[in-house]
Design a protein around this motif. Structure first.
Motif, PDB file in Angstrom:
ATOM      1  N   GLY A  44       2.882  -1.652  -2.530  1.00 14.59           N
ATOM      2  CA  GLY A  44       2.680  -3.088  -2.633  1.00 14.59           C
ATOM      3  C   GLY A  44       2.828  -3.801  -1.317  1.00 14.59           C
ATOM      4  N   ARG A  47      -0.668  -3.058   3.641  1.00 15.14           N
ATOM      5  CA  ARG A  47      -1.824  -3.949   3.675  1.00 15.14           C
ATOM      6  C   ARG A  47      -3.125  -3.222   3.318  1.00 15.14           C
ATOM      7  N   ARG A  52      -2.491  -3.056  -4.158  1.00 13.63           N
ATOM      8  CA  ARG A  52      -1.093  -3.401  -3.863  1.00 13.63           C
ATOM      9  C   ARG A  52      -0.554  -4.525  -4.749  1.00 13.63           C
ATOM     10  N   SER A  53      -1.400  -5.464  -5.176  1.00 22.18           N
ATOM     11  CA  SER A  53      -0.899  -6.588  -5.961  1.00 22.18           C
ATOM     12  C   SER A  53      -0.481  -6.189  -7.369  1.00 22.18           C
ATOM     13  N   THR A  54      -0.812  -4.952  -7.790  1.00 26.18           N
ATOM     14  CA  THR A  54      -0.429  -4.492  -9.133  1.00 26.18           C
ATOM     15  C   THR A  54       0.791  -3.589  -9.109  1.00 26.18           C
ATOM     16  N   GLU A 128      -1.034 -13.362  -8.130  1.00 25.87           N
ATOM     17  CA  GLU A 128      -0.961 -11.923  -7.883  1.00 25.87           C
ATOM     18  C   GLU A 128       0.198 -11.554  -6.971  1.00 25.87           C
ATOM     19  N   ALA A 129       0.514 -12.435  -6.024  1.00 29.28           N
ATOM     20  CA  ALA A 129       1.522 -12.078  -5.029  1.00 29.28           C
ATOM     21  C   ALA A 129       2.096 -13.344  -4.405  1.00 29.28           C
ATOM     22  N   PRO A 161       2.046 -10.081   1.482  1.00 33.38           N
ATOM     23  CA  PRO A 161       2.500 -10.774   0.269  1.00 33.38           C
ATOM     24  C   PRO A 161       3.205  -9.830  -0.704  1.00 33.38           C
ATOM     25  N   GLU A 162       4.286 -10.310  -1.283  1.00 33.42           N
ATOM     26  CA  GLU A 162       5.071  -9.511  -2.226  1.00 33.42           C
ATOM     27  C   GLU A 162       4.377  -9.508  -3.588  1.00 33.42           C
ATOM     28  N   PRO A 163       4.136  -8.318  -4.160  1.00 31.99           N
ATOM     29  CA  PRO A 163       3.419  -8.246  -5.438  1.00 31.99           C
ATOM     30  C   PRO A 163       4.133  -9.006  -6.562  1.00 31.99           C
ATOM     31  N   GLY A 164       3.356  -9.731  -7.348  1.00 28.31           N
ATOM     32  CA  GLY A 164       3.919 -10.471  -8.465  1.00 28.31           C
ATOM     33  C   GLY A 164       4.678  -9.603  -9.449  1.00 28.31           C
TER      34      GLY A 164
END
Length: 246
Positions: A44, A47, A52-54, A128-129, A161-164
């Protein structure tokens, strides 16, 4: 890499928005101990990862376990885990699932999480993030003390960005053996006196500290990112703690 009981592997894991690159200066200052130290990027936070967002906390914990396996870490050759800030969630899962693999855990301006904890349970499902906030906003949440304009520029350029799902996921812990692992708390933006007082009062950030059987508490006054503001001193703390009780 293989290790013996006298030279445990040191696995460095940074918090939100950060990858292995965040430890570059600490690794430089580890000197001879650098040969047994490895920094990793959690799922995640790469880059180049199209998915990564999942990624979830379970993905991150599994990646830590996979890294330990590749480093030949086992019950006879446990590692020292160094967890900064938001890395406390996946590391808490690893300690719960595989306490036999950990010689010592070093929390850097962080601490063990309690079961039922989520970093941001109400983080919107349609996001998402979480990108790195503007620094004036971030400074209201975590101290930027000791960070130069150059360091902040690098932070901004490299942050992912940190994944949601990582922010929303609640961790579930079941194995109290994790509380027997020798622990070092490195207190930076919050003093050790404050941390221990918060622990005694049951503050959710540090409530688990009172359950730990063996805890060393070290003050390293600076901001929330000591790997940049006090890299040499943090490297010495890590070196000393990792070598303790060998």
């Amino acid at each position: 890499m293989t290790t013996s009981n006298s030279t445990p592997t040191i696995l460095l894991i940074a918090g939100h928005w950060l990858g292995a690159w965040a430890w570059d200066e600490v690794l430089e200052h580890l000197g001879d101990d650098r040969a047994r130290a490895v920094a990793m990027t959690l799922p995640g936070l790469d880059r180049g990862d199209p998915a990564r967002s999942t990624r979830t906390l379970d993905d991150q914990a599994a990646a830590i376990e996979g890294t330990l396996a590749r480093l030949d870490v086992c019950g006879d050759r446990p590692a020292t885990l160094v967890a900064h800030s938001g890395a406390n969630a996946p590391v808490s899962l690893v300690l719960d699932r595989h306490p036999e693999l950990v010689h010592r855990v070093i929390w850097v301006d962080s601490g063990p999480l309690a079961t039922g904890t989520a970093f941001a349970p109400d983080f919107p499902q349609d996001m998402e993030a979480l990108p790195l906030p503007p620094f004036d906003v971030l400074a209201r949440q975590a101290s930027l003390e000791g960070l130069s304009a150059e360091v902040l520029e690098r932070f901004r350029a490299k942050a992912v960005p940190e994944p949601g799902p990582v922010l929303r996921q609640t961790i579930e812990l079941t194995n109290d053996v994790r509380n027997t692992i020798p622990t070092t708390l490195v207190c930076c933006s919050i003093s050790s006196a404050q941390v221990l007082d918060m622990a005694r009062q049951g503050h959710p950030m540090f409530a688990e500290v009172v359950k730990l059987e063996t805890v060393d508490v070290i003050d390293l006054p600076t901001g929330h990112w000591p790997m940049w503001s006090r890299a040499r001193d943090l490297a010495e703390v890590i070196r000393s703690a990792a070598s303790e009780a060998l």
